[in-house]
Design a protein around this motif. Structure first.
Motif, PDB file in Angstrom:
ATOM      1  N   SER A  66       6.033   2.746  -7.175  1.00  0.00           N
ATOM      2  CA  SER A  66       6.117   4.205  -7.208  1.00  0.00           C
ATOM      3  C   SER A  66       6.661   4.816  -5.915  1.00  0.00           C
ATOM      4  N   PHE A  67       6.781   4.012  -4.870  1.00  0.00           N
ATOM      5  CA  PHE A  67       7.230   4.523  -3.572  1.00  0.00           C
ATOM      6  C   PHE A  67       8.137   3.473  -2.943  1.00  0.00           C
ATOM      7  N   ASP A  68       9.400   3.511  -3.334  1.00  0.00           N
ATOM      8  CA  ASP A  68      10.340   2.479  -2.915  1.00  0.00           C
ATOM      9  C   ASP A  68      10.835   2.658  -1.487  1.00  0.00           C
ATOM     10  N   GLU A  69      10.991   3.911  -1.062  1.00  0.00           N
ATOM     11  CA  GLU A  69      11.481   4.155   0.288  1.00  0.00           C
ATOM     12  C   GLU A  69      10.878   5.440   0.829  1.00  0.00           C
ATOM     13  N   GLY A  70      10.761   5.493   2.148  1.00  0.00           N
ATOM     14  CA  GLY A  70      10.226   6.670   2.799  1.00  0.00           C
ATOM     15  C   GLY A  70       9.256   6.295   3.898  1.00  0.00           C
ATOM     16  N   VAL A  71       8.486   7.291   4.302  1.00  0.00           N
ATOM     17  CA  VAL A  71       7.510   7.115   5.373  1.00  0.00           C
ATOM     18  C   VAL A  71       6.125   7.041   4.761  1.00  0.00           C
ATOM     19  N   LEU A  72       5.449   5.955   5.034  1.00  0.00           N
ATOM     20  CA  LEU A  72       4.078   5.780   4.591  1.00  0.00           C
ATOM     21  C   LEU A  72       3.169   6.150   5.759  1.00  0.00           C
ATOM     22  N   VAL A  73       2.323   7.143   5.563  1.00  0.00           N
ATOM     23  CA  VAL A  73       1.387   7.564   6.599  1.00  0.00           C
ATOM     24  C   VAL A  73       0.078   6.809   6.378  1.00  0.00           C
ATOM     25  N   VAL A  74      -0.352   6.099   7.406  1.00  0.00           N
ATOM     26  CA  VAL A  74      -1.540   5.252   7.308  1.00  0.00           C
ATOM     27  C   VAL A  74      -2.481   5.593   8.460  1.00  0.00           C
ATOM     28  N   THR A  75      -3.715   5.943   8.138  1.00  0.00           N
ATOM     29  CA  THR A  75      -4.688   6.151   9.210  1.00  0.00           C
ATOM     30  C   THR A  75      -5.198   4.787   9.674  1.00  0.00           C
ATOM     31  N   TYR A  76      -5.660   4.744  10.897  1.00  0.00           N
ATOM     32  CA  TYR A  76      -6.170   3.482  11.433  1.00  0.00           C
ATOM     33  C   TYR A  76      -7.371   2.988  10.629  1.00  0.00           C
ATOM     34  N   SER A  77      -8.200   3.900  10.145  1.00  0.00           N
ATOM     35  CA  SER A  77      -9.352   3.467   9.347  1.00  0.00           C
ATOM     36  C   SER A  77      -8.924   2.937   7.986  1.00  0.00           C
ATOM     37  N   VAL A  78      -7.880   3.506   7.395  1.00  0.00           N
ATOM     38  CA  VAL A  78      -7.386   3.009   6.103  1.00  0.00           C
ATOM     39  C   VAL A  78      -6.754   1.628   6.271  1.00  0.00           C
ATOM     40  N   LEU A  79      -6.131   1.374   7.410  1.00  0.00           N
ATOM     41  CA  LEU A  79      -5.504   0.071   7.659  1.00  0.00           C
ATOM     42  C   LEU A  79      -6.494  -1.069   7.464  1.00  0.00           C
ATOM     43  N   VAL A  80      -7.764  -0.850   7.781  1.00  0.00           N
ATOM     44  CA  VAL A  80      -8.772  -1.920   7.696  1.00  0.00           C
ATOM     45  C   VAL A  80      -9.675  -1.770   6.466  1.00  0.00           C
ATOM     46  N   ALA A  81      -9.331  -0.854   5.566  1.00  0.00           N
ATOM     47  CA  ALA A  81     -10.150  -0.618   4.374  1.00  0.00           C
ATOM     48  C   ALA A  81      -9.907  -1.688   3.309  1.00  0.00           C
ATOM     49  N   SER A  82     -10.907  -1.837   2.441  1.00  0.00           N
ATOM     50  CA  SER A  82     -10.785  -2.762   1.317  1.00  0.00           C
ATOM     51  C   SER A  82     -11.584  -2.230   0.139  1.00  0.00           C
ATOM     52  N   SER A  83     -11.252  -2.755  -1.041  1.00  0.00           N
ATOM     53  CA  SER A  83     -11.966  -2.372  -2.253  1.00  0.00           C
ATOM     54  C   SER A  83     -11.850  -3.506  -3.258  1.00  0.00           C
ATOM     55  N   GLY A  84     -12.988  -4.027  -3.687  1.00  0.00           N
ATOM     56  CA  GLY A  84     -12.991  -5.073  -4.700  1.00  0.00           C
ATOM     57  C   GLY A  84     -12.167  -6.298  -4.342  1.00  0.00           C
ATOM     58  N   GLY A  85     -12.148  -6.658  -3.089  1.00  0.00           N
ATOM     59  CA  GLY A  85     -11.398  -7.824  -2.654  1.00  0.00           C
ATOM     60  C   GLY A  85      -9.970  -7.524  -2.235  1.00  0.00           C
ATOM     61  N   ALA A  86      -9.454  -6.353  -2.595  1.00  0.00           N
ATOM     62  CA  ALA A  86      -8.102  -5.957  -2.181  1.00  0.00           C
ATOM     63  C   ALA A  86      -8.188  -5.239  -0.837  1.00  0.00           C
ATOM     64  N   THR A  87      -7.223  -5.518   0.039  1.00  0.00           N
ATOM     65  CA  THR A  87      -7.224  -4.853   1.343  1.00  0.00           C
ATOM     66  C   THR A  87      -5.975  -3.996   1.497  1.00  0.00           C
ATOM     67  N   ARG A  88      -6.129  -2.928   2.232  1.00  0.00           N
ATOM     68  CA  ARG A  88      -4.975  -2.075   2.530  1.00  0.00           C
ATOM     69  C   ARG A  88      -3.968  -2.824   3.399  1.00  0.00           C
ATOM     70  N   PHE A  89      -4.464  -3.675   4.291  1.00  0.00           N
ATOM     71  CA  PHE A  89      -3.566  -4.452   5.138  1.00  0.00           C
ATOM     72  C   PHE A  89      -2.632  -5.302   4.285  1.00  0.00           C
ATOM     73  N   ASP A  90      -3.187  -6.027   3.329  1.00  0.00           N
ATOM     74  CA  ASP A  90      -2.361  -6.867   2.447  1.00  0.00           C
ATOM     75  C   ASP A  90      -1.411  -6.022   1.606  1.00  0.00           C
ATOM     76  N   GLN A  91      -1.884  -4.868   1.139  1.00  0.00           N
ATOM     77  CA  GLN A  91      -1.042  -3.972   0.362  1.00  0.00           C
ATOM     78  C   GLN A  91       0.144  -3.496   1.200  1.00  0.00           C
ATOM     79  N   LEU A  92      -0.137  -3.141   2.435  1.00  0.00           N
ATOM     80  CA  LEU A  92       0.919  -2.689   3.336  1.00  0.00           C
ATOM     81  C   LEU A  92       1.913  -3.804   3.623  1.00  0.00           C
ATOM     82  N   MET A  93       1.416  -5.008   3.892  1.00  0.00           N
ATOM     83  CA  MET A  93       2.296  -6.138   4.172  1.00  0.00           C
ATOM     84  C   MET A  93       3.192  -6.451   2.973  1.00  0.00           C
TER      85      MET A  93
END
Length: 141
Positions: A66-93
């Motif tokens: 849904s977001f192929d190009e652009g600027v992704l704004v990420v807070t430092y706390s969201v960078l280390v967030a996770s839910s149900g085994g999924a992590t924002r870090f892995d999503q970002l990578m």
């Protein structure tokens, strides 16, 4: 210090890279309210066509769908967030891919300290940069 134009400098670096074909960038910041500032800084330098998305408002799925190009704004706390085994870090990578050569802009970079002491945010910021050796990294504080 406050009000000297650091955000506009960061926006200009993102715009230049966007014009050079590097269509993905990440703007790290302290809180989601600063996403409004990022959008304003991009607009004020004429980069109104660069899409901006706050990772906070996205689900944990594949961002590229849904977001192929652009600027992704990420807070430092969201960078280390996770839910149900999924992590924002892995999503970002996954969105950036190992070949990423765009901009990683660390606004309020002093908030990302602590890697030497094993603090999650600092450790994630160091790991992110180590995993993306071709990234253009900018620190603002």
């Amino acid at each position: 210090g406050t009000g000297v134009g650091k955000g506009r400098e960061g926006a200009a670096v993102i715009l230049e890279n966007f014009l050079l074909g590097r269509k993905r960038a990440v703007w790290f910041t302290c809180n989601t309210d600063l996403a409004v500032d990022a959008k304003r800084d991009l607009r004020d330098i004429g980069a109104v066509d660069i899409p901006l998305l706050s990772l906070t408002s996205a689900g944990y799925g594949d961002l590229a769908e849904s977001f192929d190009e652009g600027v992704l704004v990420v807070t430092y706390s969201v960078l280390v967030a996770s839910s149900g085994g999924a992590t924002r870090f892995d999503q970002l990578m996954k969105w950036l891919t190992p070949a990423f050569d765009g901009v990683l802009l660390f606004d309020e970079a002093h908030k990302a300290k602590g890697a030497a002491h094993g603090q999650p945010v600092g450790t994630s910021v160091v790991q992110l940069q180590a995993s993306l050796p071709n990234a253009r990294v900018m620190y603002l504080s």
